[in-house]
Enzyme design. Structure first.
Site, PDB file in Angstrom:
ATOM      1  N   PRO A  28       0.821  -1.213   0.000  1.00  0.00           N
ATOM      2  CA  PRO A  28       0.000   0.000   0.000  1.00  0.00           C
ATOM      3  C   PRO A  28       0.851   1.257   0.000  1.00  0.00           C
ATOM      4  CG  PRO A  28      -0.720  -1.559   1.702  1.00  0.00           C
ATOM      5  CD  PRO A  28       0.593  -2.050   1.193  1.00  0.00           C
ATOM      6  N   THR A  42       4.057   2.751   2.758  1.00  0.00           N
ATOM      7  CA  THR A  42       4.681   1.688   3.557  1.00  0.00           C
ATOM      8  C   THR A  42       6.197   1.699   3.477  1.00  0.00           C
ATOM      9  OG1 THR A  42       4.230   0.189   1.699  1.00  0.00           O
ATOM     10  CG2 THR A  42       2.701   0.147   3.553  1.00  0.00           C
ATOM     11  N   HIS A  53     -26.365  11.301  20.109  1.00  0.00           N
ATOM     12  CA  HIS A  53     -25.931  10.431  19.018  1.00  0.00           C
ATOM     13  C   HIS A  53     -24.591   9.768  19.356  1.00  0.00           C
ATOM     14  CE1 HIS A  53     -25.633   9.359  14.635  1.00  0.00           C
ATOM     15  NE2 HIS A  53     -24.352   9.315  14.962  1.00  0.00           N
ATOM     16  N   GLU A  54     -23.618  10.567  19.771  1.00  0.00           N
ATOM     17  CA  GLU A  54     -22.308  10.012  20.113  1.00  0.00           C
ATOM     18  C   GLU A  54     -22.379   9.167  21.377  1.00  0.00           C
ATOM     19  OE1 GLU A  54     -20.017  10.149  17.983  1.00  0.00           O
ATOM     20  OE2 GLU A  54     -21.063  11.586  16.702  1.00  0.00           O
ATOM     21  N   ASP A  75     -22.846   6.144   9.031  1.00  0.00           N
ATOM     22  CA  ASP A  75     -22.943   4.942   9.872  1.00  0.00           C
ATOM     23  C   ASP A  75     -23.713   3.844   9.154  1.00  0.00           C
ATOM     24  OD1 ASP A  75     -21.608   6.332  11.868  1.00  0.00           O
ATOM     25  OD2 ASP A  75     -23.456   7.027  12.802  1.00  0.00           O
TER      26      ASP A  75
END
Length: 603
Positions: free
Chosen positions: A187, A190, A409-410, A485
Protein backbone atom coordinates in the site's frame (compact mmCIF):
# COMPACT_ATOMS: atom_id res chain seq x y z
CA UNK A 1 21.27 21.74 -45.18
CA UNK A 2 19.67 22.44 -41.82
CA UNK A 3 20.02 19.37 -39.57
CA UNK A 4 18.53 20.87 -36.45
CA UNK A 5 14.91 19.79 -36.70
CA UNK A 6 13.49 22.25 -34.10
CA UNK A 7 15.32 25.16 -35.78
CA UNK A 8 13.94 24.13 -39.17
CA UNK A 9 10.43 24.05 -37.74
CA UNK A 10 10.85 27.58 -36.33
CA UNK A 11 12.17 28.92 -39.66
CA UNK A 12 9.23 27.44 -41.55
CA UNK A 13 6.80 28.97 -39.06
CA UNK A 14 8.43 32.40 -39.37
CA UNK A 15 8.43 32.29 -43.19
CA UNK A 16 4.76 31.35 -43.36
CA UNK A 17 3.96 34.07 -40.82
CA UNK A 18 5.72 36.70 -42.91
CA UNK A 19 3.97 35.51 -46.09
CA UNK A 20 0.65 35.76 -44.33
CA UNK A 21 1.54 39.24 -43.07
CA UNK A 22 2.45 40.30 -46.63
CA UNK A 23 -0.87 39.04 -47.95
CA UNK A 24 -2.64 40.86 -45.15
CA UNK A 25 -0.90 44.13 -46.07
CA UNK A 26 -1.69 43.61 -49.76
CA UNK A 27 -5.37 43.07 -49.03
CA UNK A 28 -5.52 46.34 -47.05
CA UNK A 29 -3.44 48.42 -49.53
CA UNK A 30 -5.13 51.46 -51.17
CA UNK A 31 -5.60 51.50 -54.95
CA UNK A 32 -2.97 53.30 -57.02
CA UNK A 33 -3.71 56.03 -59.61
CA UNK A 34 -1.52 57.82 -62.14
CA UNK A 35 0.14 61.09 -61.35
CA UNK A 36 -1.89 62.71 -64.17
CA UNK A 37 -5.15 61.69 -62.46
CA UNK A 38 -3.89 63.21 -59.21
CA UNK A 39 -2.97 66.52 -60.95
CA UNK A 40 -6.37 66.68 -62.68
CA UNK A 41 -8.17 66.21 -59.33
CA UNK A 42 -5.91 68.84 -57.70
CA UNK A 43 -6.47 71.45 -60.39
CA UNK A 44 -10.19 70.68 -60.59
CA UNK A 45 -10.61 71.28 -56.81
CA UNK A 46 -11.87 67.74 -56.17
CA UNK A 47 -9.28 66.94 -53.46
CA UNK A 48 -9.91 67.59 -49.78
CA UNK A 49 -6.76 66.18 -48.09
CA UNK A 50 -3.33 64.84 -49.00
CA UNK A 51 -0.91 62.80 -46.87
CA UNK A 52 2.72 62.89 -47.95
CA UNK A 53 5.14 60.14 -46.85
CA UNK A 54 8.45 60.29 -48.75
CA UNK A 55 7.56 60.35 -52.45
CA UNK A 56 4.19 58.62 -51.86
CA UNK A 57 1.02 60.74 -51.64
CA UNK A 58 -2.29 59.44 -50.30
CA UNK A 59 -5.08 61.61 -51.72
CA UNK A 60 -8.65 61.87 -50.34
CA UNK A 61 -11.31 63.46 -52.56
CA UNK A 62 -14.46 65.20 -51.41
CA UNK A 63 -16.47 61.94 -51.66
CA UNK A 64 -14.11 60.24 -49.22
CA UNK A 65 -12.42 58.02 -51.81
CA UNK A 66 -8.71 57.40 -51.19
CA UNK A 67 -5.90 56.39 -53.54
CA UNK A 68 -2.12 56.60 -53.68
CA UNK A 69 0.32 57.85 -56.28
CA UNK A 70 4.05 58.46 -56.63
CA UNK A 71 5.37 62.04 -57.04
CA UNK A 72 8.39 62.48 -59.38
CA UNK A 73 9.28 65.97 -58.09
CA UNK A 74 7.89 66.98 -54.71
CA UNK A 75 9.49 70.47 -54.79
CA UNK A 76 7.54 71.39 -57.95
CA UNK A 77 4.29 70.06 -56.48
CA UNK A 78 4.36 71.91 -53.19
CA UNK A 79 3.50 75.41 -54.61
CA UNK A 80 0.36 73.95 -56.23
CA UNK A 81 -0.67 72.33 -52.97
CA UNK A 82 -0.16 75.56 -51.04
CA UNK A 83 -2.20 77.56 -53.53
CA UNK A 84 -5.13 75.14 -53.31
CA UNK A 85 -7.47 74.66 -50.36
CA UNK A 86 -6.30 71.06 -49.77
CA UNK A 87 -5.26 69.99 -46.26
CA UNK A 88 -1.65 68.83 -46.32
CA UNK A 89 -0.33 66.17 -43.88
CA UNK A 90 3.31 65.09 -43.92
CA UNK A 91 5.04 61.98 -42.42
CA UNK A 92 8.74 61.05 -42.25
CA UNK A 93 10.04 58.79 -44.95
CA UNK A 94 10.50 55.10 -43.95
CA UNK A 95 14.00 54.25 -42.75
CA UNK A 96 13.97 50.68 -44.12
CA UNK A 97 12.67 49.19 -47.30
CA UNK A 98 9.93 46.52 -46.86
CA UNK A 99 12.23 43.70 -48.02
CA UNK A 100 15.06 44.74 -45.72
CA UNK A 101 12.60 45.07 -42.82
CA UNK A 102 11.28 41.54 -43.31
CA UNK A 103 14.78 40.08 -43.52
CA UNK A 104 15.69 41.89 -40.30
CA UNK A 105 12.64 40.35 -38.57
CA UNK A 106 13.74 36.87 -39.67
CA UNK A 107 17.29 37.41 -38.35
CA UNK A 108 16.03 38.72 -35.03
CA UNK A 109 13.72 35.71 -34.55
CA UNK A 110 16.46 33.23 -35.40
CA UNK A 111 18.92 34.95 -33.08
CA UNK A 112 16.40 34.94 -30.25
CA UNK A 113 15.77 31.23 -30.74
CA UNK A 114 19.48 30.40 -30.63
CA UNK A 115 19.97 32.41 -27.43
CA UNK A 116 16.91 30.84 -25.80
CA UNK A 117 17.90 27.29 -26.73
CA UNK A 118 21.40 27.76 -25.32
CA UNK A 119 20.29 29.39 -22.06
CA UNK A 120 17.47 26.98 -21.13
CA UNK A 121 18.28 23.43 -22.27
CA UNK A 122 16.19 21.93 -19.51
CA UNK A 123 13.02 23.46 -20.93
CA UNK A 124 13.26 23.69 -24.71
CA UNK A 125 15.85 21.08 -25.63
CA UNK A 126 14.62 18.50 -23.17
CA UNK A 127 11.10 18.96 -24.53
CA UNK A 128 12.08 18.59 -28.18
CA UNK A 129 15.02 16.17 -28.10
CA UNK A 130 13.55 12.71 -28.42
CA UNK A 131 16.71 10.64 -28.16
CA UNK A 132 18.52 12.30 -25.28
CA UNK A 133 18.42 10.78 -21.82
CA UNK A 134 18.42 13.49 -19.16
CA UNK A 135 16.16 12.29 -16.34
CA UNK A 136 18.03 9.61 -14.40
CA UNK A 137 20.65 10.70 -11.91
CA UNK A 138 23.45 8.92 -10.09
CA UNK A 139 23.29 9.86 -6.44
CA UNK A 140 24.46 8.74 -3.04
CA UNK A 141 21.30 8.37 -1.02
CA UNK A 142 22.74 8.76 2.48
CA UNK A 143 19.94 6.50 3.76
CA UNK A 144 20.60 3.25 5.63
CA UNK A 145 18.46 0.59 7.24
CA UNK A 146 18.71 2.53 10.50
CA UNK A 147 16.40 5.09 8.91
CA UNK A 148 13.83 2.40 8.04
CA UNK A 149 11.77 0.68 10.72
CA UNK A 150 8.70 -1.51 10.97
CA UNK A 151 9.59 -3.82 8.05
CA UNK A 152 11.89 -6.35 9.69
CA UNK A 153 11.01 -9.24 7.37
CA UNK A 154 11.59 -7.19 4.22
CA UNK A 155 14.87 -5.86 5.58
CA UNK A 156 16.13 -9.37 6.32
CA UNK A 157 15.20 -10.46 2.80
CA UNK A 158 17.13 -7.56 1.31
CA UNK A 159 20.31 -8.23 3.27
CA UNK A 160 21.17 -10.89 0.72
CA UNK A 161 20.82 -8.28 -2.02
CA UNK A 162 23.35 -6.13 -0.18
CA UNK A 163 25.74 -9.09 0.03
CA UNK A 164 25.35 -9.62 -3.73
CA UNK A 165 26.38 -6.04 -4.44
CA UNK A 166 29.23 -5.97 -1.92
CA UNK A 167 30.69 -9.41 -2.58
CA UNK A 168 29.43 -10.76 -5.93
CA UNK A 169 32.34 -13.22 -6.22
CA UNK A 170 31.21 -15.07 -3.08
CA UNK A 171 28.08 -16.24 -4.89
CA UNK A 172 29.35 -16.49 -8.47
CA UNK A 173 32.14 -18.95 -7.54
CA UNK A 174 29.48 -21.40 -6.38
CA UNK A 175 27.44 -20.96 -9.55
CA UNK A 176 24.92 -18.57 -8.09
CA UNK A 177 23.64 -15.66 -10.14
CA UNK A 178 22.78 -12.26 -8.85
CA UNK A 179 19.04 -11.48 -8.83
CA UNK A 180 18.13 -9.24 -11.75
CA UNK A 181 15.11 -7.60 -10.23
CA UNK A 182 13.39 -6.96 -6.91
CA UNK A 183 9.77 -5.84 -6.87
CA UNK A 184 8.58 -3.95 -3.78
CA UNK A 185 4.80 -4.04 -3.57
CA UNK A 186 2.43 -2.77 -0.93
CA UNK A 187 0.00 0.00 0.00
CA UNK A 188 1.03 3.65 -0.37
CA UNK A 189 3.19 5.01 2.44
CA UNK A 190 4.68 1.69 3.56
CA UNK A 191 8.24 2.76 2.71
CA UNK A 192 8.98 1.26 -0.70
CA UNK A 193 10.98 4.23 -2.00
CA UNK A 194 12.76 4.71 1.33
CA UNK A 195 13.70 1.03 1.41
CA UNK A 196 15.16 1.20 -2.10
CA UNK A 197 17.32 4.17 -1.04
CA UNK A 198 18.39 2.25 2.06
CA UNK A 199 19.58 -0.62 -0.14
CA UNK A 200 21.79 1.74 -2.12
CA UNK A 201 23.01 3.42 1.07
CA UNK A 202 23.97 0.14 2.72
CA UNK A 203 25.71 -1.18 -0.37
CA UNK A 204 27.52 2.11 -1.10
CA UNK A 205 26.81 1.86 -4.81
CA UNK A 206 25.46 4.36 -7.36
CA UNK A 207 21.68 4.70 -7.33
CA UNK A 208 19.85 5.52 -10.58
CA UNK A 209 16.27 6.65 -10.01
CA UNK A 210 13.39 7.28 -12.40
CA UNK A 211 9.62 7.31 -12.17
CA UNK A 212 7.54 5.12 -14.42
CA UNK A 213 5.82 8.12 -15.96
CA UNK A 214 9.21 9.65 -16.95
CA UNK A 215 9.63 7.07 -19.70
CA UNK A 216 6.46 7.79 -21.66
CA UNK A 217 5.91 11.22 -23.20
CA UNK A 218 4.38 12.68 -26.35
CA UNK A 219 7.03 11.53 -28.86
CA UNK A 220 6.94 8.00 -30.25
CA UNK A 221 9.97 5.93 -29.29
CA UNK A 222 11.12 8.28 -26.50
CA UNK A 223 10.31 5.82 -23.70
CA UNK A 224 12.18 2.92 -25.31
CA UNK A 225 15.14 5.21 -26.02
CA UNK A 226 15.27 6.33 -22.39
CA UNK A 227 15.16 2.74 -21.18
CA UNK A 228 18.13 1.81 -23.37
CA UNK A 229 20.05 4.91 -22.31
CA UNK A 230 19.35 4.25 -18.64
CA UNK A 231 20.72 0.72 -18.79
CA UNK A 232 23.69 1.86 -20.87
CA UNK A 233 24.65 4.39 -18.19
CA UNK A 234 24.07 1.85 -15.42
CA UNK A 235 26.39 -0.71 -17.03
CA UNK A 236 29.18 1.86 -16.99
CA UNK A 237 28.70 2.36 -13.22
CA UNK A 238 28.20 -1.30 -12.21
CA UNK A 239 27.74 -2.47 -9.51
CA UNK A 240 24.73 -0.23 -9.06
CA UNK A 241 21.00 -0.14 -8.50
CA UNK A 242 18.32 1.05 -10.91
CA UNK A 243 15.17 2.10 -9.11
CA UNK A 244 11.92 2.55 -11.06
CA UNK A 245 9.16 4.05 -8.93
CA UNK A 246 5.51 3.40 -9.87
CA UNK A 247 6.48 0.85 -12.50
CA UNK A 248 2.81 0.17 -13.21
CA UNK A 249 2.86 3.32 -15.40
CA UNK A 250 4.76 1.35 -18.06
CA UNK A 251 4.49 -2.24 -16.85
CA UNK A 252 0.73 -2.78 -17.17
CA UNK A 253 -0.69 -5.78 -18.99
CA UNK A 254 -0.29 -5.52 -22.75
CA UNK A 255 -3.43 -5.51 -24.85
CA UNK A 256 -4.37 -8.29 -27.24
CA UNK A 257 -4.45 -5.82 -30.13
CA UNK A 258 -0.92 -5.23 -31.44
CA UNK A 259 -1.77 -1.63 -32.33
CA UNK A 260 -3.87 -0.10 -29.65
CA UNK A 261 -3.61 3.64 -30.18
CA UNK A 262 -2.26 5.47 -27.15
CA UNK A 263 -1.11 2.22 -25.49
CA UNK A 264 1.35 1.47 -28.31
CA UNK A 265 4.05 3.81 -26.97
CA UNK A 266 3.72 2.39 -23.45
CA UNK A 267 3.99 -1.16 -24.77
CA UNK A 268 7.11 -0.30 -26.76
CA UNK A 269 8.66 1.04 -23.56
CA UNK A 270 7.70 -2.14 -21.69
CA UNK A 271 9.17 -4.29 -24.45
CA UNK A 272 12.44 -2.36 -24.27
CA UNK A 273 12.54 -2.85 -20.50
CA UNK A 274 11.91 -6.59 -20.86
CA UNK A 275 14.74 -6.91 -23.40
CA UNK A 276 17.21 -4.94 -21.29
CA UNK A 277 16.48 -6.91 -18.13
CA UNK A 278 16.79 -10.22 -19.96
CA UNK A 279 19.97 -9.13 -21.74
CA UNK A 280 22.24 -8.72 -18.74
CA UNK A 281 25.48 -10.65 -18.81
CA UNK A 282 26.16 -12.76 -15.73
CA UNK A 283 29.09 -10.54 -14.69
CA UNK A 284 27.07 -7.34 -14.65
CA UNK A 285 26.23 -6.62 -11.03
CA UNK A 286 23.18 -4.48 -11.69
CA UNK A 287 19.93 -4.91 -9.78
CA UNK A 288 16.64 -3.37 -10.85
CA UNK A 289 14.42 -2.43 -7.92
CA UNK A 290 10.86 -1.40 -8.75
CA UNK A 291 8.02 -0.21 -6.54
CA UNK A 292 4.29 -0.33 -7.09
CA UNK A 293 1.03 -0.48 -5.19
CA UNK A 294 -0.75 -2.03 -8.20
CA UNK A 295 1.08 -5.32 -8.71
CA UNK A 296 -2.17 -6.94 -9.87
CA UNK A 297 -2.08 -5.03 -13.18
CA UNK A 298 1.57 -5.75 -14.08
CA UNK A 299 2.34 -7.79 -17.17
CA UNK A 300 3.13 -11.46 -16.51
CA UNK A 301 6.30 -11.27 -18.64
CA UNK A 302 7.66 -8.65 -16.27
CA UNK A 303 7.04 -10.79 -13.20
CA UNK A 304 8.50 -14.05 -14.42
CA UNK A 305 11.72 -15.45 -12.89
CA UNK A 306 14.75 -14.06 -14.67
CA UNK A 307 13.43 -10.53 -14.59
CA UNK A 308 11.92 -9.76 -11.20
CA UNK A 309 13.25 -12.73 -9.26
CA UNK A 310 12.24 -11.40 -5.84
CA UNK A 311 8.85 -10.04 -4.85
CA UNK A 312 8.76 -8.42 -1.42
CA UNK A 313 5.40 -7.40 -0.03
CA UNK A 314 5.35 -4.49 2.41
CA UNK A 315 2.29 -4.39 4.63
CA UNK A 316 0.99 -1.84 7.09
CA UNK A 317 3.05 -2.08 10.29
CA UNK A 318 1.72 -3.81 13.38
CA UNK A 319 1.92 -2.26 16.85
CA UNK A 320 5.58 -3.20 17.28
CA UNK A 321 6.42 -1.85 13.85
CA UNK A 322 4.55 1.39 14.54
CA UNK A 323 6.44 1.79 17.81
CA UNK A 324 9.80 1.43 16.03
CA UNK A 325 8.77 3.92 13.34
CA UNK A 326 7.69 6.36 16.05
CA UNK A 327 11.04 5.97 17.78
CA UNK A 328 12.92 6.68 14.53
CA UNK A 329 10.98 9.88 13.78
CA UNK A 330 10.77 11.02 17.40
CA UNK A 331 14.56 10.80 17.75
CA UNK A 332 14.88 13.96 15.64
CA UNK A 333 12.38 15.93 17.77
CA UNK A 334 12.39 17.53 21.22
CA UNK A 335 10.21 14.96 22.97
CA UNK A 336 9.01 15.25 26.54
CA UNK A 337 9.95 12.42 28.88
CA UNK A 338 6.28 11.89 29.78
CA UNK A 339 5.27 10.93 26.22
CA UNK A 340 4.15 7.30 25.99
CA UNK A 341 5.07 6.15 22.48
CA UNK A 342 3.58 2.71 23.15
CA UNK A 343 0.16 4.24 23.79
CA UNK A 344 0.48 6.30 20.61
CA UNK A 345 1.42 3.21 18.61
CA UNK A 346 -1.59 1.36 20.03
CA UNK A 347 -3.92 4.22 19.11
CA UNK A 348 -2.85 4.34 15.45
CA UNK A 349 -3.97 1.02 13.92
CA UNK A 350 -3.89 1.05 10.14
CA UNK A 351 -1.38 3.93 9.97
CA UNK A 352 1.36 3.55 7.39
CA UNK A 353 4.93 4.68 7.93
CA UNK A 354 4.27 7.90 6.03
CA UNK A 355 1.20 8.63 8.14
CA UNK A 356 3.15 8.04 11.35
CA UNK A 357 5.84 10.45 10.14
CA UNK A 358 3.11 12.98 9.43
CA UNK A 359 1.67 12.41 12.92
CA UNK A 360 5.02 13.22 14.56
CA UNK A 361 5.41 16.31 12.38
CA UNK A 362 1.89 17.57 13.17
CA UNK A 363 2.52 17.06 16.89
CA UNK A 364 5.74 19.10 16.65
CA UNK A 365 3.92 21.88 14.78
CA UNK A 366 1.12 21.93 17.35
CA UNK A 367 3.60 22.19 20.21
CA UNK A 368 5.40 25.03 18.41
CA UNK A 369 2.12 26.93 17.94
CA UNK A 370 1.47 26.63 21.66
CA UNK A 371 4.94 27.99 22.46
CA UNK A 372 6.10 24.79 24.19
CA UNK A 373 9.71 23.74 24.64
CA UNK A 374 8.90 20.02 24.37
CA UNK A 375 6.35 17.87 22.50
CA UNK A 376 3.88 16.44 25.00
CA UNK A 377 1.28 13.69 24.93
CA UNK A 378 -1.64 16.05 24.31
CA UNK A 379 0.13 17.35 21.19
CA UNK A 380 0.06 13.84 19.75
CA UNK A 381 -3.61 13.52 20.70
CA UNK A 382 -4.46 16.75 18.93
CA UNK A 383 -2.40 15.77 15.88
CA UNK A 384 -4.13 12.39 15.68
CA UNK A 385 -7.56 14.00 15.95
CA UNK A 386 -6.63 16.41 13.17
CA UNK A 387 -5.46 13.59 10.88
CA UNK A 388 -8.34 11.19 11.59
CA UNK A 389 -11.26 13.60 12.04
CA UNK A 390 -10.09 16.74 10.29
CA UNK A 391 -9.42 20.29 11.38
CA UNK A 392 -11.34 21.56 14.40
CA UNK A 393 -14.05 24.02 13.32
CA UNK A 394 -13.69 26.53 16.14
CA UNK A 395 -15.71 29.27 14.46
CA UNK A 396 -18.71 27.05 13.74
CA UNK A 397 -21.85 28.06 15.68
CA UNK A 398 -23.91 25.00 16.66
CA UNK A 399 -27.45 25.52 17.88
CA UNK A 400 -28.16 24.20 21.37
CA UNK A 401 -30.72 21.69 20.07
CA UNK A 402 -28.30 20.37 17.46
CA UNK A 403 -25.56 20.17 20.08
CA UNK A 404 -27.79 18.14 22.38
CA UNK A 405 -28.82 15.87 19.52
CA UNK A 406 -25.17 15.28 18.64
CA UNK A 407 -24.35 14.48 22.28
CA UNK A 408 -26.98 11.73 22.42
CA UNK A 409 -25.93 10.43 19.02
CA UNK A 410 -22.31 10.01 20.11
CA UNK A 411 -23.43 8.71 23.51
CA UNK A 412 -25.35 5.94 21.71
CA UNK A 413 -22.13 4.81 20.02
CA UNK A 414 -20.12 5.08 23.24
CA UNK A 415 -22.60 3.17 25.40
CA UNK A 416 -22.77 0.22 23.01
CA UNK A 417 -18.97 0.21 22.59
CA UNK A 418 -18.70 -0.01 26.39
CA UNK A 419 -21.39 -2.65 26.94
CA UNK A 420 -20.90 -5.04 24.02
CA UNK A 421 -18.36 -7.86 24.40
CA UNK A 422 -15.86 -8.68 21.63
CA UNK A 423 -15.53 -5.04 20.63
CA UNK A 424 -12.57 -2.70 20.54
CA UNK A 425 -12.26 -0.60 23.73
CA UNK A 426 -13.60 2.93 23.59
CA UNK A 427 -10.82 5.48 23.09
CA UNK A 428 -12.60 8.82 22.84
CA UNK A 429 -15.97 10.39 22.14
CA UNK A 430 -16.43 14.07 21.35
CA UNK A 431 -19.03 16.55 20.13
CA UNK A 432 -16.47 19.10 18.91
CA UNK A 433 -17.11 19.69 15.17
CA UNK A 434 -14.23 18.52 13.00
CA UNK A 435 -14.17 18.35 9.23
CA UNK A 436 -17.64 17.44 8.01
CA UNK A 437 -18.65 15.77 11.25
CA UNK A 438 -20.34 17.33 14.27
CA UNK A 439 -18.90 14.66 16.54
CA UNK A 440 -17.02 11.38 16.62
CA UNK A 441 -16.67 8.22 18.67
CA UNK A 442 -13.35 6.42 18.30
CA UNK A 443 -12.42 2.89 19.37
CA UNK A 444 -8.86 1.67 19.84
CA UNK A 445 -7.88 -2.00 19.55
CA UNK A 446 -5.58 -3.44 22.18
CA UNK A 447 -3.82 -5.61 19.59
CA UNK A 448 -3.85 -5.56 15.81
CA UNK A 449 -6.55 -7.69 14.22
CA UNK A 450 -5.47 -10.34 11.75
CA UNK A 451 -8.85 -12.07 11.61
CA UNK A 452 -12.36 -11.11 12.72
CA UNK A 453 -15.04 -13.27 14.29
CA UNK A 454 -18.68 -13.10 13.32
CA UNK A 455 -19.60 -11.76 16.76
CA UNK A 456 -17.07 -8.94 16.47
CA UNK A 457 -18.43 -7.84 13.09
CA UNK A 458 -22.06 -8.03 14.25
CA UNK A 459 -21.20 -5.99 17.35
CA UNK A 460 -19.50 -3.47 15.09
CA UNK A 461 -22.76 -3.09 13.16
CA UNK A 462 -24.66 -2.58 16.41
CA UNK A 463 -22.25 0.14 17.55
CA UNK A 464 -22.62 1.94 14.21
CA UNK A 465 -26.41 1.86 14.55
CA UNK A 466 -26.28 3.08 18.16
CA UNK A 467 -26.19 6.78 17.30
CA UNK A 468 -29.35 6.66 15.18
CA UNK A 469 -31.13 4.53 17.79
CA UNK A 470 -30.26 6.99 20.57
CA UNK A 471 -31.79 9.83 18.53
CA UNK A 472 -34.93 7.78 17.99
CA UNK A 473 -35.31 6.66 21.63
CA UNK A 474 -34.71 10.08 23.21
CA UNK A 475 -36.15 12.52 20.66
CA UNK A 476 -38.59 10.28 18.81
CA UNK A 477 -37.07 11.11 15.40
CA UNK A 478 -33.97 10.42 13.34
CA UNK A 479 -31.70 12.78 11.38
CA UNK A 480 -29.35 12.59 8.43
CA UNK A 481 -26.35 12.48 10.78
CA UNK A 482 -26.30 8.67 10.66
CA UNK A 483 -25.91 8.39 6.86
CA UNK A 484 -22.25 7.36 6.99
CA UNK A 485 -22.94 4.94 9.87
CA UNK A 486 -25.61 3.22 7.79
CA UNK A 487 -23.27 3.01 4.79
CA UNK A 488 -20.46 1.37 6.78
CA UNK A 489 -22.87 -0.99 8.57
CA UNK A 490 -24.38 -2.13 5.26
CA UNK A 491 -20.93 -2.73 3.79
CA UNK A 492 -19.95 -4.91 6.74
CA UNK A 493 -23.18 -6.91 6.41
CA UNK A 494 -22.55 -7.31 2.68
CA UNK A 495 -19.07 -8.69 3.29
CA UNK A 496 -20.40 -11.00 6.01
CA UNK A 497 -22.80 -12.56 3.50
CA UNK A 498 -20.95 -12.38 0.18
CA UNK A 499 -17.27 -12.56 1.09
CA UNK A 500 -16.86 -14.23 4.49
CA UNK A 501 -19.56 -16.90 4.13
CA UNK A 502 -21.02 -16.14 7.56
CA UNK A 503 -24.66 -16.31 6.49
CA UNK A 504 -26.83 -19.09 7.90
CA UNK A 505 -29.14 -18.74 4.89
CA UNK A 506 -26.58 -18.97 2.07
CA UNK A 507 -23.97 -21.02 3.88
CA UNK A 508 -20.17 -21.10 3.45
CA UNK A 509 -20.02 -19.80 -0.13
CA UNK A 510 -18.54 -16.73 -1.74
CA UNK A 511 -20.77 -14.68 -3.99
CA UNK A 512 -18.16 -12.36 -5.51
CA UNK A 513 -15.26 -12.90 -7.92
CA UNK A 514 -11.79 -13.18 -6.40
CA UNK A 515 -9.87 -11.51 -9.20
CA UNK A 516 -9.95 -10.18 -12.74
CA UNK A 517 -8.26 -13.17 -14.36
CA UNK A 518 -10.27 -16.21 -15.43
CA UNK A 519 -8.01 -18.47 -13.40
CA UNK A 520 -8.67 -16.41 -10.29
CA UNK A 521 -12.44 -16.34 -10.64
CA UNK A 522 -14.55 -18.42 -8.35
CA UNK A 523 -18.29 -18.91 -8.47
CA UNK A 524 -18.99 -15.16 -8.52
CA UNK A 525 -20.27 -15.04 -12.10
CA UNK A 526 -22.66 -17.94 -11.45
CA UNK A 527 -24.09 -16.29 -8.36
CA UNK A 528 -24.48 -12.92 -10.07
CA UNK A 529 -26.40 -14.52 -12.92
CA UNK A 530 -29.01 -16.01 -10.58
CA UNK A 531 -31.74 -13.49 -9.78
CA UNK A 532 -33.02 -15.74 -7.01
CA UNK A 533 -29.60 -15.75 -5.35
CA UNK A 534 -29.36 -11.99 -5.65
CA UNK A 535 -32.70 -11.66 -3.91
CA UNK A 536 -31.58 -14.01 -1.13
CA UNK A 537 -28.39 -11.98 -0.69
CA UNK A 538 -30.34 -8.73 -0.36
CA UNK A 539 -32.79 -10.29 2.09
CA UNK A 540 -29.96 -11.76 4.19
CA UNK A 541 -28.14 -8.41 4.35
CA UNK A 542 -31.33 -6.66 5.45
CA UNK A 543 -32.01 -9.42 8.00
CA UNK A 544 -28.56 -9.04 9.57
CA UNK A 545 -28.84 -5.27 9.79
CA UNK A 546 -32.40 -5.38 11.16
CA UNK A 547 -31.50 -8.06 13.72
CA UNK A 548 -28.49 -6.02 14.88
CA UNK A 549 -30.65 -2.92 15.03
CA UNK A 550 -33.24 -4.56 17.28
CA UNK A 551 -30.58 -6.07 19.56
CA UNK A 552 -28.89 -2.66 19.92
CA UNK A 553 -32.26 -1.02 20.61
CA UNK A 554 -33.04 -3.42 23.46
CA UNK A 555 -29.59 -2.89 24.97
CA UNK A 556 -29.98 0.91 24.93
CA UNK A 557 -33.45 0.65 26.45
CA UNK A 558 -32.11 -1.55 29.25
CA UNK A 559 -29.34 0.98 30.00
CA UNK A 560 -31.28 4.15 29.31
CA UNK A 561 -29.92 5.97 32.37
CA UNK A 562 -26.32 5.21 31.34
CA UNK A 563 -27.10 6.78 27.95
CA UNK A 564 -28.40 9.97 29.61
CA UNK A 565 -25.39 10.16 31.94
CA UNK A 566 -22.88 9.90 29.07
CA UNK A 567 -24.80 12.47 26.98
CA UNK A 568 -24.97 14.97 29.85
CA UNK A 569 -21.25 14.50 30.50
CA UNK A 570 -20.54 15.23 26.84
CA UNK A 571 -22.65 18.39 26.98
CA UNK A 572 -20.66 19.50 30.01
CA UNK A 573 -17.12 18.56 28.90
CA UNK A 574 -17.47 18.16 25.08
CA UNK A 575 -14.87 15.35 25.00
CA UNK A 576 -14.64 12.16 27.05
CA UNK A 577 -11.82 9.64 26.79
CA UNK A 578 -12.17 5.95 27.55
CA UNK A 579 -11.21 6.29 31.20
CA UNK A 580 -13.75 9.05 31.80
CA UNK A 581 -16.50 6.92 30.23
CA UNK A 582 -15.43 4.11 32.58
CA UNK A 583 -15.91 6.47 35.53
CA UNK A 584 -19.39 7.35 34.27
CA UNK A 585 -20.16 3.64 33.89
CA UNK A 586 -19.07 2.89 37.48
CA UNK A 587 -21.26 5.74 38.71
CA UNK A 588 -24.12 4.25 36.72
CA UNK A 589 -23.54 0.81 38.26
CA UNK A 590 -23.46 2.26 41.78
CA UNK A 591 -26.64 4.17 41.04
CA UNK A 592 -28.37 1.01 39.82
CA UNK A 593 -27.24 -0.94 42.90
CA UNK A 594 -28.58 1.75 45.21
CA UNK A 595 -31.82 1.79 43.25
CA UNK A 596 -32.16 -2.00 43.58
CA UNK A 597 -31.57 -1.81 47.35
CA UNK A 598 -34.13 0.95 47.63
CA UNK A 599 -36.66 -1.14 45.71
CA UNK A 600 -35.98 -4.13 47.96
CA UNK A 601 -36.46 -1.95 51.06
CA UNK A 602 -39.77 -0.64 49.77
CA UNK A 603 -40.95 -4.19 49.03
Amino acid sequence: MITNRPLLIVIIIVIFSLIGFAFFQASNRLPEETYSTFMDDLKGGRLEETSIKGNVITATDRTGTQYTTYVPDLSALMPLLHSSEVTIRTHPAPMLTPLFREMLIILLLLGGWVIFSRSSPSSSKRFLRTGTFTTASKIKTGVTFDDVAGITEARDELKEIIDFLRHPDRFSRLGGQIPKGVLLEGPPGTGKTLLAKAIAGEASVPFFSMGGSDFVEMFAGLGASRVRKLFEEAKKQAPCIIFIDEIDAIGGKRSADYRNGSNDEREQTLNALLVEMDGFATNETIIVVAATNRSDILDSALLRPGRFDRRITLTLPDIRGRLKILQVHAAATALSGAVDLTAIARSTPGFSGAEIANLVNEAALHAARKGKERIEQDDFEEAQDKIVMGLERKTMVVHQDARRLTAYHEAGHAVLAKLLPEADPLHKTTIIPRGRSLGLTQQMPIDDHHAYTQSFLLNRIKILLGGRLAEELVFGRVTTGASNDLLVATRIAHRLVCEFGMSAQLGPVSCVGAGPEDGDRIAGDFWRQSQQTLREIDLEIMRLVQHSNEAARELLKAHNEFLHMVAESLLAHETLDGEEVDIVYRCYQNHMKMKEKQDETED
